[in-house]
Design a protein around this motif. Structure first.
Motif, PDB file in Angstrom:
ATOM      1  N   LEU A 145       0.830  -1.206   0.000  1.00 22.29           N
ATOM      2  CA  LEU A 145       0.000   0.000   0.000  1.00 22.29           C
ATOM      3  C   LEU A 145       0.865   1.257   0.000  1.00 22.29           C
ATOM      4  N   LYS A 146       1.857   1.284   0.882  1.00 24.00           N
ATOM      5  CA  LYS A 146       2.725   2.454   1.005  1.00 24.00           C
ATOM      6  C   LYS A 146       3.818   2.474  -0.068  1.00 24.00           C
ATOM      7  N   ARG A 147       4.085   1.311  -0.684  1.00 23.86           N
ATOM      8  CA  ARG A 147       5.132   1.166  -1.697  1.00 23.86           C
ATOM      9  C   ARG A 147       6.492   1.526  -1.112  1.00 23.86           C
ATOM     10  N   LYS A 148       6.691   1.102   0.142  1.00 22.27           N
ATOM     11  CA  LYS A 148       7.954   1.323   0.844  1.00 22.27           C
ATOM     12  C   LYS A 148       8.398   0.008   1.464  1.00 22.27           C
ATOM     13  N   LEU A 149       9.701  -0.094   1.742  1.00 20.63           N
ATOM     14  CA  LEU A 149      10.209  -1.292   2.384  1.00 20.63           C
ATOM     15  C   LEU A 149       9.535  -1.488   3.731  1.00 20.63           C
ATOM     16  N   ALA A 150       9.336  -2.744   4.082  1.00 22.52           N
ATOM     17  CA  ALA A 150       8.637  -3.091   5.317  1.00 22.52           C
ATOM     18  C   ALA A 150       9.338  -4.269   5.980  1.00 22.52           C
ATOM     19  N   ALA A 151       8.963  -4.525   7.198  1.00 26.28           N
ATOM     20  CA  ALA A 151       9.448  -5.701   7.924  1.00 26.28           C
ATOM     21  C   ALA A 151       8.283  -6.661   8.114  1.00 26.28           C
ATOM     22  N   LEU A 152       8.602  -7.928   8.199  1.00 22.44           N
ATOM     23  CA  LEU A 152       7.582  -8.913   8.521  1.00 22.44           C
ATOM     24  C   LEU A 152       7.212  -8.797   9.993  1.00 22.44           C
ATOM     25  N   PRO A 153       5.969  -9.105  10.342  1.00 22.82           N
ATOM     26  CA  PRO A 153       5.648  -9.214  11.768  1.00 22.82           C
ATOM     27  C   PRO A 153       6.582 -10.245  12.413  1.00 22.82           C
ATOM     28  N   GLU A 154       6.880 -10.062  13.680  1.00 25.28           N
ATOM     29  CA  GLU A 154       7.870 -10.889  14.371  1.00 25.28           C
ATOM     30  C   GLU A 154       7.610 -12.388  14.226  1.00 25.28           C
ATOM     31  N   ASP A 155       6.358 -12.818  14.375  1.00 29.40           N
ATOM     32  CA  ASP A 155       6.069 -14.246  14.281  1.00 29.40           C
ATOM     33  C   ASP A 155       6.348 -14.781  12.874  1.00 29.40           C
ATOM     34  N   LEU A 156       6.054 -13.987  11.846  1.00 30.67           N
ATOM     35  CA  LEU A 156       6.314 -14.433  10.477  1.00 30.67           C
ATOM     36  C   LEU A 156       7.809 -14.381  10.161  1.00 30.67           C
ATOM     37  N   ALA A 157       8.528 -13.444  10.767  1.00 31.07           N
ATOM     38  CA  ALA A 157       9.980 -13.399  10.584  1.00 31.07           C
ATOM     39  C   ALA A 157      10.617 -14.673  11.136  1.00 31.07           C
ATOM     40  N   GLU A 158      10.091 -15.156  12.256  1.00 26.13           N
ATOM     41  CA  GLU A 158      10.586 -16.420  12.816  1.00 26.13           C
ATOM     42  C   GLU A 158      10.341 -17.564  11.844  1.00 26.13           C
ATOM     43  N   HIS A 159       9.175 -17.575  11.220  1.00 25.03           N
ATOM     44  CA  HIS A 159       8.863 -18.610  10.224  1.00 25.03           C
ATOM     45  C   HIS A 159       9.812 -18.492   9.032  1.00 25.03           C
ATOM     46  N   PHE A 160      10.000 -17.263   8.549  1.00 24.49           N
ATOM     47  CA  PHE A 160      10.863 -17.033   7.396  1.00 24.49           C
ATOM     48  C   PHE A 160      12.267 -17.566   7.651  1.00 24.49           C
ATOM     49  N   ASN A 161      12.782 -17.336   8.841  1.00 23.24           N
ATOM     50  CA  ASN A 161      14.136 -17.779   9.169  1.00 23.24           C
ATOM     51  C   ASN A 161      14.251 -19.289   9.347  1.00 23.24           C
ATOM     52  N   GLN A 162      13.155 -20.006   9.140  1.00 20.36           N
ATOM     53  CA  GLN A 162      13.201 -21.466   9.154  1.00 20.36           C
ATOM     54  C   GLN A 162      13.509 -22.052   7.779  1.00 20.36           C
ATOM     55  N   ILE A 163      13.626 -21.198   6.763  1.00 23.83           N
ATOM     56  CA  ILE A 163      14.084 -21.694   5.468  1.00 23.83           C
ATOM     57  C   ILE A 163      15.444 -22.340   5.715  1.00 23.83           C
ATOM     58  N   PRO A 164      15.694 -23.522   5.153  1.00 24.24           N
ATOM     59  CA  PRO A 164      17.001 -24.161   5.379  1.00 24.24           C
ATOM     60  C   PRO A 164      18.148 -23.214   5.030  1.00 24.24           C
ATOM     61  N   LYS A 165      19.133 -23.156   5.921  1.00 23.59           N
ATOM     62  CA  LYS A 165      20.278 -22.273   5.724  1.00 23.59           C
ATOM     63  C   LYS A 165      21.400 -23.013   4.998  1.00 23.59           C
ATOM     64  N   SER A 166      22.097 -22.288   4.151  1.00 19.72           N
ATOM     65  CA  SER A 166      23.238 -22.853   3.440  1.00 19.72           C
ATOM     66  C   SER A 166      24.419 -22.994   4.397  1.00 19.72           C
ATOM     67  N   ALA A 167      25.391 -23.783   4.003  1.00 18.90           N
ATOM     68  CA  ALA A 167      26.600 -23.954   4.823  1.00 18.90           C
ATOM     69  C   ALA A 167      27.361 -22.630   4.945  1.00 18.90           C
ATOM     70  N   ASP A 168      27.212 -21.761   3.967  1.00 20.12           N
ATOM     71  CA  ASP A 168      27.909 -20.475   3.995  1.00 20.12           C
ATOM     72  C   ASP A 168      27.007 -19.315   4.427  1.00 20.12           C
ATOM     73  N   PHE A 169      25.947 -19.629   5.159  1.00 18.92           N
ATOM     74  CA  PHE A 169      25.007 -18.618   5.636  1.00 18.92           C
ATOM     75  C   PHE A 169      25.718 -17.536   6.443  1.00 18.92           C
ATOM     76  N   VAL A 170      25.328 -16.266   6.214  1.00 17.03           N
ATOM     77  CA  VAL A 170      25.855 -15.152   7.003  1.00 17.03           C
ATOM     78  C   VAL A 170      24.694 -14.287   7.480  1.00 17.03           C
ATOM     79  N   GLU A 171      24.844 -13.753   8.689  1.00 16.82           N
ATOM     80  CA  GLU A 171      23.845 -12.812   9.178  1.00 16.82           C
ATOM     81  C   GLU A 171      24.152 -11.459   8.557  1.00 16.82           C
ATOM     82  N   LEU A 172      23.119 -10.860   7.979  1.00 18.12           N
ATOM     83  CA  LEU A 172      23.300  -9.570   7.310  1.00 18.12           C
ATOM     84  C   LEU A 172      23.138  -8.417   8.289  1.00 18.12           C
TER      85      LEU A 172
END
Length: 134
Positions: free
Chosen positions: A107-134
């Motif tokens: 709606l705002k056409r601006k960058l947004a963050a996921l709600p905290e509970d969905l961010a936790e779900h998102f971070n359950q995507i399997p991580k690569s061996a070379d995963f880095v925290e951004l």
């Protein structure tokens, strides 16, 4: 599929990106981040960068497998990087697609963050061996 071929009778370049996009949507859906949830929250994924490395030719009617791995993410999931690998039926890697993205408020056409509970779900995507925290 016939529609995935180019003039050289092998899979066209943009079809690789289509397969990777479908794999991302399926991975998100499995974690409860489906299109209905995105519509309800007025949030959607966007890409800043997409890079494809073509390794092997793919011909018509070949069976493919696409993997999805999170290679980087902020803790809140607001920015992320995902690597897809496309494999032929014989196990040969045909391509590697790397995307970097974030979330947009549709709606705002601006960058947004996921709600905290969905961010936790998102971070359950399997991580690569070379995963880095951004």
């Amino acid at each position: 599929m016939w529609s995935h071929l180019d003039a050289n009778m092998h899979m066209r370049h943009s079809a690789y990106a289509d397969f990777a996009a479908q794999a991302r949507i399926e991975a998100l859906d499995e974690l409860g981040l489906d299109l209905k949830t995105f519509q309800r929250l007025h949030i959607g994924p966007i890409l800043f960068r997409e890079e494809t490395k073509y390794l092997r030719e793919v011909s018509i009617n070949e069976q493919l497998t696409v993997t999805t791995a999170l290679t980087g993410s902020r803790k809140d999931g607001s920015r992320w990087a995902i690597r897809h690998e496309i494999f032929k039926a014989d196990g040969v890697k045909a391509a590697v697609i790397v995307v970097e993205g974030a979330w947009i408020d549709t709606l705002k056409r601006k960058l947004a963050a996921l709600p905290e509970d969905l961010a936790e779900h998102f971070n359950q995507i399997p991580k690569s061996a070379d995963f880095v925290e951004l």
